[in-house]
Motif scaffolding. Sequence first.
Motif, short mmCIF file in Angstrom:
data_model
loop_
_atom_site.label_atom_id
_atom_site.label_comp_id
_atom_site.label_asym_id
_atom_site.label_seq_id
_atom_site.Cartn_x
_atom_site.Cartn_y
_atom_site.Cartn_z
N HIS A 2 -5.34 3.07 -6.20
CA HIS A 2 -5.92 1.65 -5.50
C HIS A 2 -6.23 0.21 -5.92
CE1 HIS A 2 -6.10 5.09 -2.59
NE2 HIS A 2 -5.04 4.96 -3.02
N THR A 3 -6.65 0.03 -7.28
CA THR A 3 -7.31 -1.28 -7.35
C THR A 3 -5.43 -1.82 -8.22
OG1 THR A 3 -7.43 -0.05 -9.71
CG2 THR A 3 -9.43 -0.51 -8.61
N SER A 57 -6.72 1.55 0.40
CA SER A 57 -6.68 3.03 0.50
C SER A 57 -7.27 3.06 2.19
CB SER A 57 -8.58 3.30 0.27
OG SER A 57 -8.91 2.60 -1.18
N ARG A 58 -7.47 1.92 2.50
CA ARG A 58 -7.81 1.97 4.41
C ARG A 58 -6.21 2.20 4.78
NH1 ARG A 58 -11.00 -1.31 4.67
NH2 ARG A 58 -9.42 -3.12 5.42
N SER A 96 1.06 -1.35 -0.09
CA SER A 96 -0.39 -0.10 0.01
C SER A 96 0.97 1.25 -0.01
CB SER A 96 -1.03 -0.44 1.32
OG SER A 96 -1.82 -1.05 1.29
N SER A 110 -7.28 -5.07 -1.60
CA SER A 110 -8.60 -4.79 -2.50
C SER A 110 -7.97 -3.54 -2.54
CB SER A 110 -9.88 -5.58 -1.92
OG SER A 110 -9.67 -5.15 -0.71
N ASN A 111 -9.36 -3.11 -3.35
CA ASN A 111 -8.85 -1.41 -2.92
C ASN A 111 -9.63 -0.77 -2.12
OD1 ASN A 111 -9.41 1.43 -4.28
ND2 ASN A 111 -11.39 0.47 -4.85
N ASP A 112 -10.68 -1.40 -0.93
CA ASP A 112 -10.50 -0.80 0.07
C ASP A 112 -9.64 -1.33 1.19
OD1 ASP A 112 -13.02 0.05 -0.86
OD2 ASP A 112 -13.90 -1.60 -0.13
N THR A 113 -8.74 -2.06 0.87
CA THR A 113 -7.98 -2.84 1.95
C THR A 113 -6.92 -1.67 1.40
OG1 THR A 113 -8.78 -4.96 2.85
CG2 THR A 113 -6.15 -4.20 2.72
N SER A 167 -4.63 5.17 3.90
CA SER A 167 -5.64 6.28 5.25
C SER A 167 -5.18 5.76 5.80
CB SER A 167 -6.60 6.66 5.54
OG SER A 167 -7.58 6.84 6.09
#
Length: 108
Positions: A49-50, A87-88, A39, A82-85, A91
């Motif tokens: 992020h994908t 991103s998190r 990340s 994953s995209n969400d992971t 962040s």
Amino acid sequence: MQLKRHLETKHPTLKDKPLDFFKHASVSNRCLETSYYVSKRVAKLGKPHTIAEALILPSAKDICQVMFGENFAQQISDIPLSNDTVSRRISDMASDVKEQFARTGPVQ
């Protein structure tokens, strides 16, 4: 240094564990750490992020399968990217930097 800071701020219950605890960490802990490293690279490059899930993870699996066999390739599949992971994770790291800056102030 950043991982130590992350450990102290996000996982304070683990900060006093001996180094061996982390060297013999379960696969999920190693996967978590790897997820943060990937990340961070995605964030530094400014890529969507994908890219981690769509390109990096499949490529790493291909490399491991060819070089080391199916068992290693399967372990790579356990890394959360994953995209969400991603991103998190980005962040979380950004928040950590902001908190450190707020505590120490600007460099003179």
